[in-house]
Write a protein that holds these residues in place. Structure first.
Motif, short mmCIF file in Angstrom:
data_model
loop_
_atom_site.label_atom_id
_atom_site.label_comp_id
_atom_site.label_asym_id
_atom_site.label_seq_id
_atom_site.Cartn_x
_atom_site.Cartn_y
_atom_site.Cartn_z
N SER A 216 -79.72 37.12 -9.42
CA SER A 216 -80.52 35.88 -9.50
C SER A 216 -80.67 35.24 -8.14
O SER A 216 -81.75 34.74 -7.79
CB SER A 216 -79.85 34.90 -10.48
N ARG A 217 -79.59 35.28 -7.36
CA ARG A 217 -79.63 34.68 -6.02
C ARG A 217 -80.58 35.46 -5.10
O ARG A 217 -81.34 34.87 -4.32
CB ARG A 217 -78.23 34.61 -5.42
N LEU A 218 -80.56 36.78 -5.22
CA LEU A 218 -81.44 37.61 -4.39
C LEU A 218 -82.91 37.31 -4.70
O LEU A 218 -83.74 37.20 -3.80
CB LEU A 218 -81.14 39.09 -4.61
N ILE A 219 -83.22 37.18 -6.00
CA ILE A 219 -84.60 36.87 -6.40
C ILE A 219 -85.00 35.50 -5.88
O ILE A 219 -86.12 35.31 -5.38
CB ILE A 219 -84.73 36.93 -7.94
N SER A 220 -84.07 34.54 -5.95
CA SER A 220 -84.35 33.19 -5.46
C SER A 220 -84.54 33.17 -3.96
O SER A 220 -85.42 32.47 -3.44
CB SER A 220 -83.22 32.24 -5.86
N ILE A 221 -83.73 33.93 -3.24
CA ILE A 221 -83.87 34.01 -1.78
C ILE A 221 -85.22 34.61 -1.41
O ILE A 221 -85.91 34.13 -0.50
CB ILE A 221 -82.72 34.85 -1.17
N LEU A 222 -85.62 35.66 -2.13
CA LEU A 222 -86.91 36.29 -1.87
C LEU A 222 -88.05 35.30 -2.11
O LEU A 222 -89.01 35.24 -1.33
CB LEU A 222 -87.07 37.52 -2.76
N THR A 223 -87.94 34.51 -3.18
CA THR A 223 -88.96 33.50 -3.47
C THR A 223 -89.02 32.46 -2.36
O THR A 223 -90.11 32.06 -1.93
CB THR A 223 -88.66 32.81 -4.81
N VAL B 183 -87.53 41.96 5.71
CA VAL B 183 -87.04 40.69 6.24
C VAL B 183 -86.95 40.78 7.75
O VAL B 183 -86.36 41.72 8.30
CB VAL B 183 -85.66 40.33 5.65
N THR B 184 -87.54 39.82 8.43
CA THR B 184 -87.51 39.78 9.89
C THR B 184 -86.52 38.72 10.35
O THR B 184 -86.56 37.58 9.88
CB THR B 184 -88.90 39.44 10.47
N THR B 185 -85.60 39.12 11.24
CA THR B 185 -84.63 38.17 11.79
C THR B 185 -85.11 37.70 13.16
O THR B 185 -85.33 38.50 14.06
CB THR B 185 -83.24 38.82 11.93
N ILE B 186 -85.29 36.40 13.28
CA ILE B 186 -85.71 35.81 14.55
C ILE B 186 -84.49 35.15 15.17
O ILE B 186 -83.98 34.14 14.66
CB ILE B 186 -86.84 34.78 14.34
N GLU B 187 -83.96 35.73 16.23
CA GLU B 187 -82.71 35.29 16.85
C GLU B 187 -82.72 33.79 17.11
O GLU B 187 -83.63 33.25 17.72
CB GLU B 187 -82.47 36.02 18.16
N GLY B 188 -81.66 33.14 16.61
CA GLY B 188 -81.49 31.72 16.85
C GLY B 188 -82.36 30.81 16.02
O GLY B 188 -82.27 29.59 16.12
N ARG B 189 -83.24 31.40 15.17
CA ARG B 189 -84.15 30.57 14.39
C ARG B 189 -84.05 30.80 12.88
O ARG B 189 -84.17 29.87 12.11
CB ARG B 189 -85.59 30.81 14.84
N GLY B 190 -83.83 32.04 12.44
CA GLY B 190 -83.68 32.29 11.02
C GLY B 190 -84.39 33.53 10.54
O GLY B 190 -84.64 34.46 11.32
N TYR B 191 -84.71 33.55 9.26
CA TYR B 191 -85.32 34.71 8.62
C TYR B 191 -86.76 34.41 8.20
O TYR B 191 -87.14 33.29 7.88
CB TYR B 191 -84.53 35.12 7.38
N SER B 192 -87.54 35.49 8.18
CA SER B 192 -88.93 35.40 7.75
C SER B 192 -89.30 36.71 7.09
O SER B 192 -88.58 37.71 7.21
CB SER B 192 -89.84 35.10 8.94
N LEU B 193 -90.42 36.73 6.39
CA LEU B 193 -90.94 37.96 5.82
C LEU B 193 -92.08 38.49 6.67
O LEU B 193 -92.86 37.72 7.23
CB LEU B 193 -91.44 37.73 4.39
N MET B 194 -92.18 39.81 6.76
CA MET B 194 -93.26 40.42 7.52
C MET B 194 -94.61 39.99 6.95
O MET B 194 -94.78 39.91 5.74
CB MET B 194 -93.13 41.95 7.47
N ASP B 195 -95.55 39.66 7.82
CA ASP B 195 -96.88 39.24 7.39
C ASP B 195 -97.52 40.29 6.49
O ASP B 195 -97.44 41.49 6.76
CB ASP B 195 -97.79 39.02 8.61
N GLY B 196 -98.14 39.83 5.41
CA GLY B 196 -98.83 40.74 4.51
C GLY B 196 -97.99 41.22 3.35
O GLY B 196 -98.52 41.83 2.42
N TYR B 197 -96.68 40.94 3.40
CA TYR B 197 -95.83 41.39 2.30
C TYR B 197 -96.07 40.51 1.08
O TYR B 197 -96.12 39.29 1.17
CB TYR B 197 -94.35 41.33 2.69
N THR B 198 -96.25 41.12 -0.08
CA THR B 198 -96.47 40.38 -1.31
C THR B 198 -95.46 40.78 -2.36
O THR B 198 -94.92 41.89 -2.34
CB THR B 198 -97.89 40.63 -1.88
N ILE B 199 -95.21 39.84 -3.26
CA ILE B 199 -94.34 40.11 -4.41
C ILE B 199 -95.13 39.82 -5.67
O ILE B 199 -96.19 39.20 -5.64
CB ILE B 199 -93.05 39.25 -4.38
#
Length: 230
Positions: A5-12, A50-66
């Motif tokens: 459930s947490r993984l799904i929520s994080i993805l959302t 998942v893209t890790t941006i050093e010192g800033r956080g996480y993001s998803l690659m552009d164009g990725y859909t769920i």
């Protein structure tokens, strides 16, 4: 909350925000930052970009859909209710943006949810912008009863009465005035429409039995000046 459930929520959350930090996620789900690191690795192992941006956080690659998020009927009803409350604002730009946003949200509703949300939309009216948190906590249940034509039994206590009286009702509409939510229903005790203050309902139960729609019209009801609250 389970890990799945947490993984799904994080993805959302990743999909809904451009950038989010591990600390924000840890605080949101009340877990350690180390647990979030493991969760992110799980998502990556599952093929989520998942893209890790050093010192800033996480993001998803552009164009990725769920897959589109599925709203429950109660969640859809909450959005419809919010729409009517938002209409009381004096900021027209906010009204415009909210309306456009809600239109996009409605586009992912299942057909059955769309139909019921449209029914509820026609049967809510807000006279002022005030809203009171109801200690009874039954507004969502009342909305379900309205849209599903379900009989309801209540124990209702009038303003000037020390005892609550049993009523079997057919709920039809809601309106808000003077910080109170009011339910309009056909009362089998009085054999007529009655208006009930929700905060004076002492017992509330949705019955399995369904009632035949009396073709109630909220605007006609108001025009008849028939909305005295007991």
């Amino acid at each position: 909350m389970s890990q799945l459930s947490r993984l799904i929520s994080i993805l959302t959350l990743l999909k809904s925000k451009r950038l989010i930090t591990a600390n924000e996620l840890a605080s949101k789900f009340n877990v350690s930052v180390r647990t979030i690191y493991r969760d992110i690795r799980k998502l990556e192992d599952a093929g989520v970009p998942v893209t890790t941006i050093e010192g800033r956080g996480y993001s998803l690659m552009d164009g990725y859909t769920i897959a589109p998020i599925q709203f429950t009927e109660k969640q859809a009803n909450a959005l419809i209710t919010a729409q009517h409350l938002v209409k009381q604002t004096n900021d027209m730009s906010f009204l415009k943006d909210f309306k456009e946003a809600l239109t996009k949200i409605k586009s992912v509703f299942r057909t059955s949810i769309q139909e019921k949300s449209e029914l509820l939309d026609k049967n809510i009216h807000v006279f002022d912008y005030h809203y009171e948190n109801l200690s009874s906590n039954i507004l969502s249940e009342i909305q379900l009863a309205i849209t599903n034509f379900s009989y309801v039994e209540i124990n209702y206590q009038k303003v000037d009465d020390s005892k609550a009286i049993y009523r079997k009702i057919e709920p039809y509409a809601l309106y808000s005035t003077q910080k109170k939510w009011i339910l309009i229903a056909w009362c089998h005790l009085r054999n007529d429409y009655r208006a009930f203050r929700i905060d004076r309902i002492r017992h509330f139960k949705i019955l399995i039995e369904k009632f035949e729609n009396r073709k109630f019209n909220l605007q006609t009801y108001f025009q008849s000046c028939h909305y005295n609250v007991t």
